[in-house]
Design an enzyme around this catalytic site. Structure first.
Site, PDB file in Angstrom:
ATOM      1  N   GLU A 128       1.275  -0.732   0.269  1.00  0.00           N
ATOM      2  CA  GLU A 128       0.139   0.393  -0.111  1.00  0.00           C
ATOM      3  C   GLU A 128       0.649   1.095   0.165  1.00  0.00           C
ATOM      4  O   GLU A 128       0.417   2.576  -0.634  1.00  0.00           O
ATOM      5  CB  GLU A 128      -0.998   0.222   1.013  1.00  0.00           C
ATOM      6  CG  GLU A 128      -2.148  -0.770   1.155  1.00  0.00           C
ATOM      7  CD  GLU A 128      -2.333  -0.567   0.296  1.00  0.00           C
ATOM      8  OE1 GLU A 128      -2.110  -1.050  -0.846  1.00  0.00           O
ATOM      9  OE2 GLU A 128      -4.183  -0.925   0.199  1.00  0.00           O
ATOM     10  N   THR A 180      -5.140   6.827  -5.710  1.00  0.00           N
ATOM     11  CA  THR A 180      -5.018   6.656  -4.027  1.00  0.00           C
ATOM     12  C   THR A 180      -4.857   7.909  -3.672  1.00  0.00           C
ATOM     13  O   THR A 180      -5.094   8.488  -2.515  1.00  0.00           O
ATOM     14  CB  THR A 180      -5.376   6.253  -3.694  1.00  0.00           C
ATOM     15  OG1 THR A 180      -6.086   4.577  -3.951  1.00  0.00           O
ATOM     16  CG2 THR A 180      -5.209   5.438  -1.694  1.00  0.00           C
TER      17      THR A 180
HETATM   18  N1  HSE Z   1      -8.688   4.577   2.998  1.00  0.00           N
HETATM   19  C1  HSE Z   1      -7.897   4.437   1.297  1.00  0.00           C
HETATM   20  C2  HSE Z   1      -8.325   5.747   1.136  1.00  0.00           C
HETATM   21  C3  HSE Z   1      -8.582   3.683   1.299  1.00  0.00           C
HETATM   22  O1  HSE Z   1      -9.527   6.026   1.101  1.00  0.00           O
HETATM   23  O2  HSE Z   1      -7.476   6.819   0.580  1.00  0.00           O
HETATM   24  C4  HSE Z   1      -7.808   3.043  -0.255  1.00  0.00           C
HETATM   25  O3  HSE Z   1      -8.511   2.221  -0.944  1.00  0.00           O
END
Ligand code: HSE
Length: 306
Positions: A128, A180
C-alpha cells in the site's frame, strides 16, 4: 517446484464514515495469483494479462511486501509471482491490496505458515505504501481476514474482526481512474470539532449496527461529513446514484475506498439488483462506461485454491 494458486478478493475501504479504519471483503471480483518458491534470493513479478504492472519488485505492490518478508526471514530464498488481474488498478475496490495480500498469504502458505495474520497485514502494508504513499490497512486487513474489519490502530497494529449480518453489496465502477494518492492529496488536513463529533457518532453507530444486526442503525450511520463532500466532486453522477439507490431501498453507501467506484449495501438480493439497474441507467445516461457487481461479503479473505 513448490507453488500455490490463490484468489485475493476485492475490498471496500472506509465504509463511508470510517476513513482508513473500516473495510470489508467482497466475494467478487477477485484476482488469481500463482506464487512459486525459488531457491535463489529475489522476487520476480510476471503479469499474465495486459495490465502494465511495475516489474521492479520494490516498486510493485506484490513485490514490496515479499521483500519485507524475505528480509525478516533472512533465508536465501525467493518468490516468483504470476498475477492475473481482474480487479482493475485505480478502481477503488482494493486492487493494490489484493496483489499485496495475495502475494504475502501465498508466500506464507508455501513456507508452512510461520506468520500470523497480523504479520501478514504488516508485510502487505508495504504494498500500500508503494501504491499510495501511505500505509493504510483498510483494504489489506479485510482482504486477509475476510468479513468486516476495524483497524483501531496501525502503529502498533490492532485489527478487530466485526461480526455482521448478511449484506448484499452493489458496486459500480465508472471507467475513470482516480489515483488514491491524488484522492488523498485533496483532503483537508484539519477537521472541525463539530464534524469530528458527527463522524465519531456514525462510526460507533455503524459498528454497533453491524454487531446488533440492526439494519436501520447501519443505514443511519452510513454518512460521511468529512471526506465525501470533497472526494465526491471527482465522481460524475455520485449524488444522483446515492439519492436514487437509497430511495430504492438500499441501506446506504458511498465512495468505495478512494473511488471512483461507488458501493451500496442492501438487506436482500432483490434490492441489490434494483440498485444495480439504477446505477446502470444513470451511467448509461451520462455516457460513461461502467462495470457493476452484485455480490456479498466474503467471510474468508484470500482463498488458497491449490
Ligand atoms: N482509506 C483509503 C483512502 C482507502 O480512502 O484513501 C484507499 O483504497
Amino acid at each position: 517446484m513448490k507453488k500455490v494458486t490463490i484468489q485475493p478478493p476485492a475490498t471496500v475501504a472506509n465504509l463511508v464514515c470510517g476513513f482508513d479504519i473500516l473495510g470489508l471483503a467482497l466475494d467478487e471480483p477477485y484476482d488469481t495469483m500463482e506464487i512459486r518458491l525459488l531457491d535463489e534470493p529475489g522476487v520476480i513479478i510476471t503479469s499474465k494479462d495486459g495490465f502494465p504492472l511495475p516489474k521492479d519488485p520494490a516498486q510493485n505492490t506484490a513485490g514490496a511486501p515479499l521483500i519485507a518478508m524475505l528480509e525478516e526471514l533472512g533465508q536465501p530464498i525467493g518468490f516468483e509471482v504470476i498475477i492475473s488481474k481482474h480487479i482493475k488498478p485505480g478502481s477503488g475496490i482494493g486492487s493494490s491490496a489484493a496483489s499485496a495480500a495475495g502475494a504475502i498469504v501465498g508466500a506464507n502458505h508455501l513456507l508452512g505458515s510461520p506468520f500470523k495474520k497480523d504479520d501478514l497485514v504488516r508485510f502487505a502494508l508495504f504494498g500500500e505504501k508503494v501504491a499510495s504513499g501511505v500505509k493504510h490497512a483498510d483494504n489489506v486487513a479485510p482482504c486477509i481476514y475476510g468479513g468486516i474489519t476495524l483497524i483501531r490502530s496501525i502503529f502498533p497494529l490492532d485489527i478487530i474482526a466485526i461480526p455482521a449480518p448478511r449484506l448484499h453489496v452493489t458496486v459500480v465502477h465508472p471507467q475513470i481512474e482516480v489515483r488514491t494518492s491524488d484522492a488523498r492529496q485533496i483532503l483537508r488536513k484539519q477537521v472541525l470539532l463539530k464534524d469530528a463529533i458527527r463522524q465519531w457518532g456514525n462510526i460507533a453507530g455503524l459498528v454497533a449496527g453491524f454487531i446488533k444486526q440492526d439494519y436501520d442503525l447501519i443505514g443511519r450511520s452510513l454518512e460521511d461529513v468529512i471526506i465525501e463532500p470533497i472526494r465526491s466532486i471527482l465522481i460524475p453522477g455520485f449524488d444522483e446514484v446515492k439519492t436514487k439507490c437509497r430511495a430504492a431501498g438500499a441501506l446506504g453507501g458511498g465512495i468505495s475506498g478512494s473511488g471512483p467506484s461507488v458501493f451500496m449495501l442492501s438487506k436482500d438480493e432483490a434490492t441489490a439488483r434494483s440498485v444495480e439497474t439504477i446505477m446502470q441507467e444513470i451511467y448509461t445516461r451520462i455516457g460513461l462506461d461502467h462495470h457493476t457487481y452484485v455480490t456479498t461479503v466474503n467471510s474468508t479473505g484470500v482463498k488458497i485454491i491449490a
